[in-house]
Design an enzyme around this catalytic site. Structure first.
Site, PDB file in Angstrom:
ATOM      1  N   HIS A 160      17.637 -37.219  -6.560  1.00 44.72           N
ATOM      2  CA  HIS A 160      16.907 -37.730  -5.398  1.00 44.72           C
ATOM      3  C   HIS A 160      15.410 -37.454  -5.493  1.00 44.72           C
ATOM      4  CE1 HIS A 160      20.599 -38.869  -3.389  1.00 44.72           C
ATOM      5  NE2 HIS A 160      21.096 -37.691  -3.734  1.00 44.72           N
ATOM      6  N   GLU A 204      17.774 -18.088  -6.949  1.00 45.03           N
ATOM      7  CA  GLU A 204      17.436 -16.726  -7.370  1.00 45.03           C
ATOM      8  C   GLU A 204      16.949 -16.714  -8.830  1.00 45.03           C
ATOM      9  OE1 GLU A 204      16.763 -14.090  -6.046  1.00 45.03           O
ATOM     10  OE2 GLU A 204      17.149 -12.468  -7.442  1.00 45.03           O
ATOM     11  N   LYS A 212      13.297 -15.326  -9.877  1.00 42.87           N
ATOM     12  CA  LYS A 212      13.135 -14.243 -10.865  1.00 42.87           C
ATOM     13  C   LYS A 212      12.151 -14.676 -11.944  1.00 42.87           C
ATOM     14  CE  LYS A 212      14.264 -11.381  -9.345  1.00 42.87           C
ATOM     15  NZ  LYS A 212      14.880 -11.335  -8.067  1.00 42.87           N
ATOM     16  N   LYS A 259       6.388  -4.396  -3.939  1.00 42.91           N
ATOM     17  CA  LYS A 259       7.827  -4.154  -3.867  1.00 42.91           C
ATOM     18  C   LYS A 259       8.329  -4.302  -2.435  1.00 42.91           C
ATOM     19  CE  LYS A 259      11.924  -2.943  -5.177  1.00 42.91           C
ATOM     20  NZ  LYS A 259      12.739  -4.074  -5.679  1.00 42.91           N
ATOM     21  N   GLU A 304       8.425 -15.026 -10.566  1.00 45.50           N
ATOM     22  CA  GLU A 304       7.699 -13.845 -10.100  1.00 45.50           C
ATOM     23  C   GLU A 304       7.286 -12.899 -11.222  1.00 45.50           C
ATOM     24  OE1 GLU A 304       9.643 -11.306  -7.247  1.00 45.50           O
ATOM     25  OE2 GLU A 304      11.581 -11.528  -8.201  1.00 45.50           O
ATOM     26  N   ASN A 346      -1.719   2.167   5.994  1.00 49.65           N
ATOM     27  CA  ASN A 346      -0.859   1.045   5.595  1.00 49.65           C
ATOM     28  C   ASN A 346      -0.612   0.202   6.838  1.00 49.65           C
ATOM     29  OD1 ASN A 346      -0.637   2.216   3.123  1.00 49.65           O
ATOM     30  ND2 ASN A 346       1.544   2.651   3.244  1.00 49.65           N
ATOM     31  N   GLY A 347      -0.540  -1.102   6.668  1.00 48.76           N
ATOM     32  CA  GLY A 347      -0.280  -1.971   7.816  1.00 48.76           C
ATOM     33  C   GLY A 347      -1.499  -2.825   8.110  1.00 48.76           C
ATOM     34  N   ARG A 389       5.155  -0.126  -6.146  1.00 45.06           N
ATOM     35  CA  ARG A 389       5.109  -0.913  -4.911  1.00 45.06           C
ATOM     36  C   ARG A 389       4.060  -2.026  -4.984  1.00 45.06           C
ATOM     37  NH1 ARG A 389       7.257   1.748  -0.340  1.00 45.06           N
ATOM     38  NH2 ARG A 389       5.769   0.618   0.926  1.00 45.06           N
ATOM     39  N   TRP A 392      -3.150  -2.525  -1.507  1.00 43.76           N
ATOM     40  CA  TRP A 392      -2.807  -3.891  -1.903  1.00 43.76           C
ATOM     41  C   TRP A 392      -3.609  -4.774  -0.962  1.00 43.76           C
ATOM     42  CZ3 TRP A 392      -0.173  -8.092   0.419  1.00 43.76           C
ATOM     43  CH2 TRP A 392       0.334  -9.049  -0.467  1.00 43.76           C
ATOM     44  N   CYS A 428       0.836  -1.211   0.000  1.00 45.15           N
ATOM     45  CA  CYS A 428       0.000   0.000   0.000  1.00 45.15           C
ATOM     46  C   CYS A 428       0.870   1.260   0.000  1.00 45.15           C
ATOM     47  CB  CYS A 428      -0.870   0.037   1.234  1.00 45.15           C
ATOM     48  SG  CYS A 428      -1.911  -1.412   1.407  1.00 45.15           S
TER      49      CYS A 428
HETATM   50  O1  M6R Z   1      13.028  -5.088   0.644  1.00 45.02           O
HETATM   51  P1  M6R Z   1      13.515  -6.469   0.950  1.00 45.02           P
HETATM   52  O2  M6R Z   1      14.864  -6.746   0.378  1.00 45.02           O
HETATM   53  O3  M6R Z   1      13.499  -6.772   2.425  1.00 45.02           O
HETATM   54  O4  M6R Z   1      12.498  -7.449   0.244  1.00 45.02           O
HETATM   55  C1  M6R Z   1      12.578  -8.835   0.430  1.00 45.02           C
HETATM   56  C2  M6R Z   1      11.715  -9.562  -0.575  1.00 45.02           C
HETATM   57  O5  M6R Z   1      10.372  -9.210  -0.424  1.00 45.02           O
HETATM   58  C3  M6R Z   1      12.149  -9.276  -2.019  1.00 45.02           C
HETATM   59  O6  M6R Z   1      13.483  -9.605  -2.230  1.00 45.02           O
HETATM   60  C4  M6R Z   1      11.266 -10.070  -3.007  1.00 45.02           C
HETATM   61  O7  M6R Z   1      11.517 -11.433  -2.898  1.00 45.02           O
HETATM   62  C5  M6R Z   1      11.486  -9.587  -4.440  1.00 45.02           C
HETATM   63  N1  M6R Z   1      10.247  -9.540  -5.134  1.00 45.02           N
HETATM   64  C6  M6R Z   1      12.390 -10.467  -5.202  1.00 45.02           C
HETATM   65  O8  M6R Z   1      12.571 -10.062  -6.513  1.00 45.02           O
END
Ligand code: M6R
Length: 612
Positions: A508, A485, A489, A607, A492, A102-103, A27, A76, A2
């Site tokens: 395995h 990673e 990527k 974000k 997502e 927010n929260g 975000r 959000w 948010c």
């Molecule tokens: O702001 P942060 O680095 O703490 O965020 C952690 C994760 O939410 C963030 O890395 C998320 O996995 C990304 N979408 C990855 O691309």
């Protein structure tokens, strides 16, 4: 997640609010809204969907366009689906209070029942509407707006960043925070409240960061800050460290692509002034105050989420390998709830791009309460995690807008490398080996440039397999976290199902998945177990898998085994992740574009994840 924007000043509020919301779009959100005081009433415009929809809605409510004070929000969804009723701002049932939040208000249900017993009614399914009615309830009895917000916040458990308007006090905004960031930008006779500096930077670089349990009361052209216990506070005006240009696309199609290509520069910025080649020393100003404690530390725990957690896994290898100190990596969301054992001599390192991730923050607090030395590797200057650590190292990666983290990841790994070298040198590492590592690290930005030059070739390869729905990413040692990673990527932003594994684990179980044409990405640069990886590649080929290999430049032999090869320059094994991750970032980006996905605003993602 948010986003909040508030404005009070001499200009038309709507323009600043909508522009601010647009800057917060990255975000992640699914509805948006604006509220202003006009003609003695609180007038709102809100709707599900994008800011463009909100602009159409605002055109139907000209009264908002005239106001010089207002609040706005991108939501959000957490409690209730993304509908107009659930969108913020939320008005109290008597129309006296409007709030953006927010929260999460964790005790919203008992509060809602109590308010209902007082005759209050609700129009949404949200926890936030409970807070606007709670403030209205206290306002109805005290007639004091600020006091009503204060009293209500005492009743709330959970997290909040809020901006509140009162119909009867049309020249005042009250803002407050606990666990959810809130910043007040100070312009020329105007104030801009926002949950993120990017909504402010176009208007002023001067900001005040509210602390937890703190409120800002802004009346016309004056602001005061108090705690929610009504104790006045003094906050320094700080400078936002980045400019508007840094959050512009600069000719790139997407922020993610721009940020992938920025990595040579972001790593140079991250290393700048920290590698003292003449004295063969790493110097990290942010940890000098705890240098003695650090050297005596017997165990390090990295804690983080998502991509930052992958960086933590690499940190584990680096600390054990280069500094010979036991290290482990914990998901922040698990660490905080499992009563972790923190012995004397333990340091916890929270890794976070945003510095606001709720789980990482909570894990850090848990560790600190248990007596650990609390350190941070953070990008966002002045963020909550950065403020709550005993010491830490900033990434200096510049703002990362793309939801998929790229340049923050490589800078996180670069900082971990510097920390490991710093500790290693103080313990046992010879000057000669130290110098060799430092030189290799300093060469990484230039080497990344040569990997980026393969971008078109990577697109061509991806175009052959972008329609496949299941992928595997396999790596070993330092490149095992890189495999994780690469898979994250891809999933997502392109919504392809992908899994990352240590290569030897494939036999395995996961080998059962391999079938004709399934893409399997092997991260296979020169290393001690290279021959074993080749055996794993053979196993995949034998079952018809489509093999993409990331290999060391000059390795022609691997072309015999792989359908496609992306090359990275040679470097010490400990630094390989900084290079091997680059083609995987490009691969994910190209797959998402080819599949027509919204790269910078992937579905369901935010974000900065500021809720649990
Ligand atoms: O702001 P942060 O680095 O703490 O965020 C952690 C994760 O939410 C963030 O890395 C998320 O996995 C990304 N979408 C990855 O691309």
């Amino acid at each position: 997640m948010c986003g909040i924007v508030g404005y009070i000043g001499h200009r038309k509020a709507q323009d600043i609010l909508v522009e601010g919301l647009k800057r917060l779009e990255y975000r992640g959100y699914d509805s948006a809204g604006v509220c202003a005081v006009a003609d003695g009433a609180l007038v709102t415009a809100k709707c599900p969907g994008r800011i463009a929809n909100l602009e159409e809605r605002l055109a139907e409510v000209p009264a908002i366009g005239q106001a010089t004070l207002g609040i706005a929000h991108t939501r959000w969804a957490t409690h209730g689906s993304p509908t107009e009723a659930n969108a913020h701002p939320h008005l109290s049932d008597d129309g006296r209070i409007a709030l953006v939040h927010n929260g999460i208000i964790e005790n919203y249900l008992p509060l809602k029942q109590w308010l209902q017993s007082k005759g209050r009614t609700f129009a949404s399914q949200t926890d936030s509407e409970v807070l606007s009615n709670l403030i209205a309830e206290f306002y109805a009895s005290s007639g004091d707006f600020v006091e009503a917000v204060r009293t209500a916040l005492h009743e709330v458990t959970g997290t909040y960043g809020i901006a509140v308007l009162c119909r009867d006090e049309p020249d005042r905004i009250v803002a407050a925070r606990r666990g959810s960031p809130l910043i007040v930008g100070i312009g020329q006779d105007e104030y801009i409240i926002a949950s993120d500096a990017s909504a402010i930077v176009a208007h002023t670089a001067n900001v005040v960061y509210l602390h937890d349990n703190e409120m800002a009361v802004i009346d016309g052209d004056q602001m005061r800050t108090i705690t929610i216990d009504n104790v006045p506070t003094t906050r320094e005006v700080e400078l936002i460290e980045y400019s508007l240009e840094e959050i512009a696309l600069d000719g790139f199609d997407h922020f993610m692509l721009k940020e992938i290509f920025e990595q040579p520069q972001s790593i140079r910025d991250c290393l700048r002034g920290r590698l003292n080649m003449r004295e063969s020393r790493v110097q990290l100003g942010g940890i000098e105050s705890v240098a003695r404690e650090l050297v005596k530390t017997r165990r390090f725990i990295f804690t983080a989420c998502g991509t930052a957690w992958h960086a933590g896994l690499i940190g584990e290898f680096l600390f054990e390998d280069l500094a010979r100190i036991p290290a482990e990596t914990e998901y922040a969301s698990e660490f905080r709830y499992r009563n972790p054992i923190i012995e004397d001599g333990t340091a916890v390192i929270a890794i976070s791009q945003s510095g606001e991730t709720a789980d990482t923050l909570a894990a850090l607090r848990e560790a600190r309460d248990k007596g650990a030395l609390a350190l941070g590797i953070v990008n966002a200057v002045g963020s909550t995690i950065a403020r709550e650590t005993d010491a830490g190292v900033y990434l200096h990666a510049g703002p990362e807008i793309g939801v998929a983290s790229t340049k923050a990841f490589t800078c996180q790994v670069a900082v971990e490398t510097m920390l490991a070298l710093y500790l290693g040198r103080r313990k046992f590492m010879s000057q000669e080996i130290m110098t060799r590592f430092m030189e290799a690290l300093a060469a990484i930005p230039g080497q990344i440039e040569t990997v980026l030059a393969q971008s078109d070739m990577i697109r061509d390869v991806v175009s052959r397999v972008a329609d496949r729905e299941n992928w595997l990413f396999l790596g070993r040692g330092y490149n095992y976290p890189v495999a994780l990673e690469g898979a994250l990527k891809l999933k997502e932003i392109s919504y392809i199902h992908a899994e990352g594994l240590p290569a030897a684990e494939m036999k395995h179980g996961p080998i059962a998945l391999i079938h004709k044409g399934m893409p399997v990405v092997f991260i296979a640069p020169r290393c001690g177990v290279y021959d074993k990886i080749i055996s794993n590649i053979e196993e995949v080929r034998a079952r018809g898998g489509y093999v993409i290999a990331v290999a060391t430049e000059g390795n022609k032999e691997i072309r015999r085994y792989a359908d496609a090869v992306f090359y990275v320059p040679d470097c010490p094994q400990a630094l390989q992740p900084l290079l091997t991750v680059i083609p995987l970032q490009l691969l994910a980006y190209q797959a998402a574009v080819l599949r027509g996905c919204n790269v910078d605003k992937p579905r369901n993602l935010a974000k900065s994840v500021t809720v649990e």
